[in-house]
Write an enzyme that holds these catalytic residues in place. Structure first.
Site, PDB file in Angstrom:
ATOM      1  N   GLY A 110       0.840  -1.200   0.000  1.00 38.30           N
ATOM      2  CA  GLY A 110       0.000   0.000   0.000  1.00 38.30           C
ATOM      3  C   GLY A 110       0.869   1.241   0.000  1.00 38.30           C
ATOM      4  N   GLN A 142       3.117   9.983   0.746  1.00 39.67           N
ATOM      5  CA  GLN A 142       4.406   9.310   0.956  1.00 39.67           C
ATOM      6  C   GLN A 142       5.386   9.579  -0.181  1.00 39.67           C
ATOM      7  OE1 GLN A 142       2.298   5.389   1.990  1.00 39.67           O
ATOM      8  NE2 GLN A 142       4.212   5.243   3.126  1.00 39.67           N
ATOM      9  N   CYS A 197       5.534   0.001   7.360  1.00 40.28           N
ATOM     10  CA  CYS A 197       5.205   1.145   6.509  1.00 40.28           C
ATOM     11  C   CYS A 197       6.433   1.501   5.685  1.00 40.28           C
ATOM     12  CB  CYS A 197       4.804   2.324   7.388  1.00 40.28           C
ATOM     13  SG  CYS A 197       4.408   3.824   6.475  1.00 40.28           S
ATOM     14  N   LEU A 198       6.220   1.787   4.398  1.00 34.93           N
ATOM     15  CA  LEU A 198       7.357   2.144   3.534  1.00 34.93           C
ATOM     16  C   LEU A 198       8.034   3.431   4.012  1.00 34.93           C
ATOM     17  CD1 LEU A 198       5.903   1.290   0.000  1.00 34.93           C
ATOM     18  CD2 LEU A 198       7.527  -0.031   1.365  1.00 34.93           C
ATOM     19  N   HIS A 233      -4.749   1.792   7.337  1.00 38.91           N
ATOM     20  CA  HIS A 233      -3.379   2.318   7.445  1.00 38.91           C
ATOM     21  C   HIS A 233      -3.147   3.422   6.407  1.00 38.91           C
ATOM     22  CE1 HIS A 233       1.155   1.604   7.843  1.00 38.91           C
ATOM     23  NE2 HIS A 233       1.051   2.368   6.771  1.00 38.91           N
ATOM     24  N   GLU A 234      -3.544   3.147   5.170  1.00 37.48           N
ATOM     25  CA  GLU A 234      -3.308   4.133   4.093  1.00 37.48           C
ATOM     26  C   GLU A 234      -4.219   5.350   4.257  1.00 37.48           C
ATOM     27  OE1 GLU A 234      -0.689   3.711   2.522  1.00 37.48           O
ATOM     28  OE2 GLU A 234      -0.445   1.601   2.988  1.00 37.48           O
ATOM     29  N   HIS A 279      -2.808   7.872   6.536  1.00 32.16           N
ATOM     30  CA  HIS A 279      -1.783   8.739   5.922  1.00 32.16           C
ATOM     31  C   HIS A 279      -2.420  10.015   5.350  1.00 32.16           C
ATOM     32  CE1 HIS A 279       2.020   6.607   6.070  1.00 32.16           C
ATOM     33  NE2 HIS A 279       1.500   5.493   5.587  1.00 32.16           N
TER      34      HIS A 279
HETATM   35 ZN    ZN Z   1       2.313   3.612   5.676  1.00 30.41          ZN
END
Ligand code: ZN
Length: 172
Positions: free
Chosen positions: A46, A51, A94-95, A136-137, A140
């Protein structure tokens, strides 16, 4: 399509509240394509636009396993229309927080409405990994990271590690 650099925490940009997308046009689709390529390259399941430094309410998800056919989801201006009363705990990463993982409790199932790649209004009900990923996304988009769901002690421990990593990278 292009692989974009992913912003890592701590970084003020990750705390921004993203703005709704006015219309899903070719320019937005090009950004969604870049986001998907960036997510696959990372690799991740995701990615929210913020991000990669785009403060717009959109995200890409693909929870298919490596041996499965790709199942990309393009999600623009998502809103929760329902969340379950029962929670489920899942270990998240998380990236934007490389190599950091922690258990987070969230509603086990959700329902969202959103615009798809063609700007069409859609609904999606999810449980399991997809429900976790969506929440989660979508966090963000409001400037919230998964570590914000942890105790201050755990959050600060992870942030200190990330800050140290960043300094090492910048010094090297
Ligand atoms: Zn994330």
């Amino acid at each position: 399509m292009a692989v974009l650099p992913i912003i890592t925490a701590p970084d003020k940009r990750l705390e921004a509240v993203s703005a709704p997308v006015a219309a899903v046009d070719d320019a937005v689709r090009a950004q969604l394509d870049d986001m998907l390529e960036t997510m696959y390259a990372a690799p991740g399941i995701g990615l929210a636009a913020i991000q990669v430094g785009i403060p717009k309410r959109m995200l890409v998800i693909d929870i298919a396993r490596e041996d499965e056919e790709k199942q990309p989801l393009f999600i623009v201006n998502p809103e929760f229309t329902w969340v379950s009363d029962d929670d489920k705990v899942y270990e998240e990463g998380c990236l934007s927080l490389p190599e950091q993982y922690a258990e987070v409790a969230r509603p086990a199932a959700v329902k969202i409405s959103y615009l798809d790649y063609n700007g069409e209004q859609k609904e999606l009900q999810a449980d399991g990994l997809l429900a976790v990923c969506l929440q989660h996304e979508m966090d963000h988009l409001d400037g919230i990271l998964f570590i914000d769901h942890l105790s201050a002690l755990k959050r600060n421990m992870i942030l200190r590690k990330l800050l140290k990593q960043k300094r090492l990278v910048e010094a090297g």
